[in-house]
Scaffold this motif. Sequence first.
Motif, PDB file in Angstrom:
ATOM      1  N   MET A 316     -15.937  27.417  -4.359  1.00 49.03           N
ATOM      2  CA  MET A 316     -14.962  27.710  -3.307  1.00 49.03           C
ATOM      3  C   MET A 316     -15.659  28.539  -2.238  1.00 49.03           C
ATOM      4  N   PHE A 334      -7.852  24.264  -6.555  1.00 49.72           N
ATOM      5  CA  PHE A 334      -8.774  24.012  -7.663  1.00 49.72           C
ATOM      6  C   PHE A 334      -8.320  22.819  -8.497  1.00 49.72           C
ATOM      7  N   PHE A 418     -13.233  23.600  -1.292  1.00 51.13           N
ATOM      8  CA  PHE A 418     -13.887  23.393  -2.575  1.00 51.13           C
ATOM      9  C   PHE A 418     -14.895  22.253  -2.444  1.00 51.13           C
TER      10      PHE A 418
END
Length: 606
Positions: A316, A334, A418
């Motif tokens: 991240m 996530f 991400f």
Amino acid sequence: MLRPGVSKTSSGDLNGAFLKLPITTTTAAAAAGSSHGSKGSMKSKHSRSKGKAAAGDFANVAAARILQLALAVAAGMLLQNFIFGLTAAEPKSAVVSSTLSKASFTSTANIQSDAFPDPFQRVLDRAYLHAHHCHSIDSSMAVSADAHVPVDKLSSSSSSSPSPLYNNHTAHLPPFGIISALEKYKAEVSGTTTASASSSDAFKSYPYQCQLPPEYECDETKFTVIFMAYNPDRLDKMYNQALKFVKDPEFAPYVQEVLIVWNGARDVEETNLGQALVDATKQYPIRISYPLKAGFPNDLMNRYHPRLQVQTKAIMYYDDDGPFYSSKATLAGFELWKRNANAQIGAMARKLDLGDRQREERQSILNGPGDRFFVSHCNRRRESAANLGEPFIGDELWYNYHEFANFGANMVLPSGSFLHSNYLCFLWHPAFEEIRKYVRAHPVNPDDGTVSTIVAQLSGRAPKVYSRRINVDKGGRRLMSVGDDADVYEEEYYDENYHEHDEQQQQPTLQRMDSAIIDGNHRNLMEGIDWDHAHPHQSDQKNKWGRLRSDAANSLTRYFGSINSGSIGWCYGTPYEKDEYCKPEMAKVGMLPWMNPDHTPKQSCP
């Protein structure tokens, strides 16, 4: 060294279609002789003779590709999946009506090198395919003898009537320059020719083995957070957030490590807070990397280098000044990454508005949302070599800074994004050195657009978008922890009178996302521009910055010859999808299709 590679994605097994526009010996020689801005420029007679041999090799490759096309046409084996990167998991809403689809065939005489990675081959094949398509539109849009000019030769020129997209002092990349770059690399690793000494050494000495990530990483439980910082006088927000990631029970279970890439010439220990940050590395899973001390240039791409030795598959990213998202939004991002591990995932996503011809092409390919397609970007160099202020004509993209898009986004900004750690190997591969040089040379140092472009080309898909704010029940209000900086951490709440685009109170740091570069590749707010609200006195600043961002987007897309078809929003396939918009723009708890009503992750993955 990178962690051992993982298995290839299912879309990575697609066969390549080897298509090339009509090529002449002159064209092949130009492609072979290009040094891509490297210092080793074949100055000696011996080097020039190698360049001639390379030209012959490339001409042979071109002839072989034409033969492959003829065989494929005779066999009639159409491979739509290769063109657009479709997999069975996505809706196949393609309308086969363009030159792209008509020209795509399975190769039956595949000339490949075992040392040339498959992902590069697919990028090369796509570039050939779109070059063929552009040539079918306008025969002058070809990879011609003057198509490649090193970046440092295009830094300045005068122009009596400059284009609104091209600044006289920006660097540029050539149309379909990726073809020359990858053919040179392919010839080098296959042993069929010898490139310039410097580039040859770079290929041979690169110590990392690159492999695409799989599409799913459902078993992953932790990620690494990477910050980029440079100024010891502005560490308060990053320092607080770094400690929050490793100490707060809402974040700590998911965070393996916080890694700070120190991209400044000043020592981090110069201030008390900087010393406190160094001290924290002895107590918490916090690490500081110093690329400049290791001999790397002052480069925004340093945060994407495999030398960082990231121990998790998920990374991240954040800038040092945020904005930083709540644990609910972070968990949602996530979990979306787990289900789309080969895509770039972001919460601040930007559209690159297509030109008229490209919009028509996209509509002929898609009859609905689709993020695994590519639209051609056709340019050619102007005949007048003196007019470098506007050196290319053809398709033009416009960087849309008016909204953070859910649908149709072609790139994401770094904060809150991400990325699979396997991509770090590709992003610093010697084959992409020309692009990294371009990032350092351009006024806006477009590392964000570069990463989005390269990842999309390698993965065959657009970024995925998650909601950067997760609102709780109507009338409810959950304040962040005591001591949180109100300028950084956002409150989560839902108000039925809340206006979708009025985020001044909820997200005051949105304006930092489209930032300027000062003091050599350091990010800083563009003179206080508020990108999300109408301020007449800032319109000129926005327009100037927008033109530079558009210039960078056009140059990067021109280099590959195609652009991804755009993202599918977080609300896709839910009742909250309205005409390719998410209504509401920001999700409430229970709205995300990959999360349960209580915002816990669903067991199903993918």
